[in-house]
Scaffold this motif. Structure first.
Motif, mmCIF file in Angstrom:
data_model
loop_
_atom_site.group_PDB
_atom_site.id
_atom_site.type_symbol
_atom_site.label_atom_id
_atom_site.label_comp_id
_atom_site.label_asym_id
_atom_site.label_seq_id
_atom_site.Cartn_x
_atom_site.Cartn_y
_atom_site.Cartn_z
ATOM 1 N N LEU A 17 0.830 -1.206 0.000
ATOM 2 C CA LEU A 17 0.000 0.000 0.000
ATOM 3 C C LEU A 17 0.864 1.256 0.000
ATOM 4 O O LEU A 17 1.937 1.280 0.614
ATOM 5 N N ASN A 18 0.390 2.297 -0.678
ATOM 6 C CA ASN A 18 1.085 3.583 -0.727
ATOM 7 C C ASN A 18 0.765 4.358 0.565
ATOM 8 O O ASN A 18 -0.393 4.675 0.821
ATOM 9 N N PRO A 19 1.779 4.671 1.376
ATOM 10 C CA PRO A 19 1.513 5.296 2.681
ATOM 11 C C PRO A 19 0.992 6.727 2.604
ATOM 12 O O PRO A 19 0.460 7.239 3.583
ATOM 13 N N GLN A 21 -6.623 4.674 -3.424
ATOM 14 C CA GLN A 21 -5.862 3.567 -4.002
ATOM 15 C C GLN A 21 -6.786 2.557 -4.676
ATOM 16 O O GLN A 21 -6.431 1.985 -5.709
ATOM 17 N N ILE A 22 -7.954 2.341 -4.105
ATOM 18 C CA ILE A 22 -8.922 1.450 -4.750
ATOM 19 C C ILE A 22 -9.519 2.123 -5.982
ATOM 20 O O ILE A 22 -9.646 1.515 -7.054
ATOM 21 N N ALA A 23 -9.861 3.400 -5.844
ATOM 22 C CA ALA A 23 -10.475 4.138 -6.961
ATOM 23 C C ALA A 23 -9.534 4.250 -8.146
ATOM 24 O O ALA A 23 -9.978 4.255 -9.308
ATOM 25 N N GLU A 24 -8.224 4.340 -7.892
ATOM 26 C CA GLU A 24 -7.239 4.457 -8.965
ATOM 27 C C GLU A 24 -7.323 3.265 -9.914
ATOM 28 O O GLU A 24 -7.260 3.419 -11.144
ATOM 29 N N VAL A 25 -7.469 2.059 -9.352
ATOM 30 C CA VAL A 25 -7.572 0.850 -10.178
ATOM 31 C C VAL A 25 -8.858 0.879 -11.005
ATOM 32 O O VAL A 25 -8.858 0.545 -12.192
ATOM 33 N N ILE A 26 -9.943 1.276 -10.363
ATOM 34 C CA ILE A 26 -11.240 1.302 -11.055
ATOM 35 C C ILE A 26 -11.220 2.309 -12.205
ATOM 36 O O ILE A 26 -11.666 2.014 -13.321
ATOM 37 N N MET A 27 -10.686 3.513 -11.958
ATOM 38 C CA MET A 27 -10.612 4.544 -12.993
ATOM 39 C C MET A 27 -9.719 4.107 -14.149
ATOM 40 O O MET A 27 -10.012 4.388 -15.315
ATOM 41 N N ARG A 28 -8.643 3.375 -13.837
ATOM 42 C CA ARG A 28 -7.690 2.950 -14.871
ATOM 43 C C ARG A 28 -8.323 1.949 -15.833
ATOM 44 O O ARG A 28 -8.066 1.989 -17.048
#
Length: 343
Positions: free
Chosen positions: A102-104, A111-118
């Motif tokens: 995980l990015n601190p 961090q979850i939304a980043e994957v979904i948007m990508r």
């Protein structure tokens, strides 16, 4: 039907100290909706195999040979852009240590939304809604989406890592020892959650572990890995009820059992060989009580003991017939030229 098919895969690391032969010609497959357990000691090459599937092997690692086919597509022949589209969308990975995964400096929601948007190309509102849904699925309240990783316990961090991996409903999940850093109670909760989500989403899984209890609980098929090679492969019933390879027997002999009264366990002697300097012949022969001169000179061919039950050992049939357990003091092995050779 095979979702993932790996044939003759070899991954080596070229270093100043020599060539580290991490993965050596392995073949395996993961069928749709099923779970394959990849089992072995630390250093066997399990994580390197998973990273190879996603083409994430770090330098100076090189995929030297073999094929990795996903849905009839050759991953090794894909462009980098196509592989990036695959990662996190069709194939996701749960990394071993959530502390480093995980990015601190980003909130867990971002961090979850980043994957979904990508991968989903949805609106911001739809992305936030999906993010809240996946947090709820892994048992974390949506109002904690704005918290940072350091504000969560180890078990909750692992749930967040699982949420990121499952955000886009992947068809294949690579789980690299997902419960190693957790206590026993949290391990059981996380495994139950992974299995429930896998069934709900119809996801296939490659589960990397060294815990045979987890394999019995979660897997349909099992591949036993030693020194970069698959030495035994079959269904859970094949591996647990008809154990054929001396190394697999040694793994079971190292475990405490409630139905057998013994004063001491029977651990496998010695250590995993140095991948820079693997022994000749069968890589397990220096530690094997059944090793003969043939074992030290010739790598055994893979043989099929029963439909789907594959083993790579010169003495596999004898082991299967005799039921001898590695470390059993009542069993007398043949003359040994490996670890136990006295002269």
């Amino acid at each position: 039907m095979s979702l993932l098919d790996i044939q003759d895969l070899s991954i080596h690391f070229i270093t100043e100290n020599g060539e580290v032969r991490a993965v050596n010609g392995i073949s395996l497959h993961v069928d749709e909706g099923r779970t394959l357990g990849l089992v072995g000691e630390t250093g066997a090459g399990k994580t390197t195999t998973a990273l190879g599937i996603l083409r994430l092997v770090p330098e100076p690692g090189k995929i030297l040979s073999g094929s990795i086919t996903y849905k009839d597509q050759d991953i090794l022949a894909m462009s980098e852009k196509d592989v990036q589209d695959l990662r996190g969308n069709e194939i996701s990975m749960i990394f071993q240590d959530p502390m480093t995964a995980l990015n601190p400096v980003m909130t867990v929601g971002d961090q979850i939304a980043e994957v979904i948007m990508r991968h989903q190309h949805c609106s911001s509102v739809e992305c936030q809604q999906r993010m809240m849904e996946i947090l709820d699925k892994v048992g974390i309240s949506g109002d904690r989406a704005k918290d940072y990783p350091h504000q969560f316990s180890g078990g909750m961090k692992q749930r967040i890592v699982i949420a990121i991996a499952l955000a886009c409903n992947p068809k294949l999940l690579l789980a690299d020892e997902p419960t190693t850093a957790l206590d026993v109670t949290i391990q059981a909760q996380v495994l139950r959650m992974i299995n429930d989500l896998k069934k709900e989403l119809g996801t296939a899984m490659l589960l990397i572990t060294h815990d045979l209890g987890i394999v019995a609980e979660s897997c349909d098929d099992v591949a036993i890995m030693y020194a970069g090679s698959i030495i035994e492969y079959g269904s859970v019933e094949d591996i647990f009820d008809h154990t054929a390879h001396p190394y697999t027997k040694g793994l079971f002999g190292s475990l405490p059992r409630l139905d057998v009264d013994v004063e001491y366990l029977s651990p496998i002697p010695g250590l995993m060989p140095d991948p820079v300097n693997l022994p000749s012949g069968c890589p397990f022969h220096p530690r094997c009580k059944l090793a003969t001169k043939e074992c030290s000179e010739t790598m055994p061919e893979t043989q099929e003991l029963s439909p789907g039950h594959l083993v790579r050992c010169h003495h596999a049939q004898m082991e299967s017939d005799s039921g001898a357990i590695l470390g059993d003091p009542s069993y007398t092995p043949p003359p040994c030229y490996g670890y136990f050779d006295e002269g």
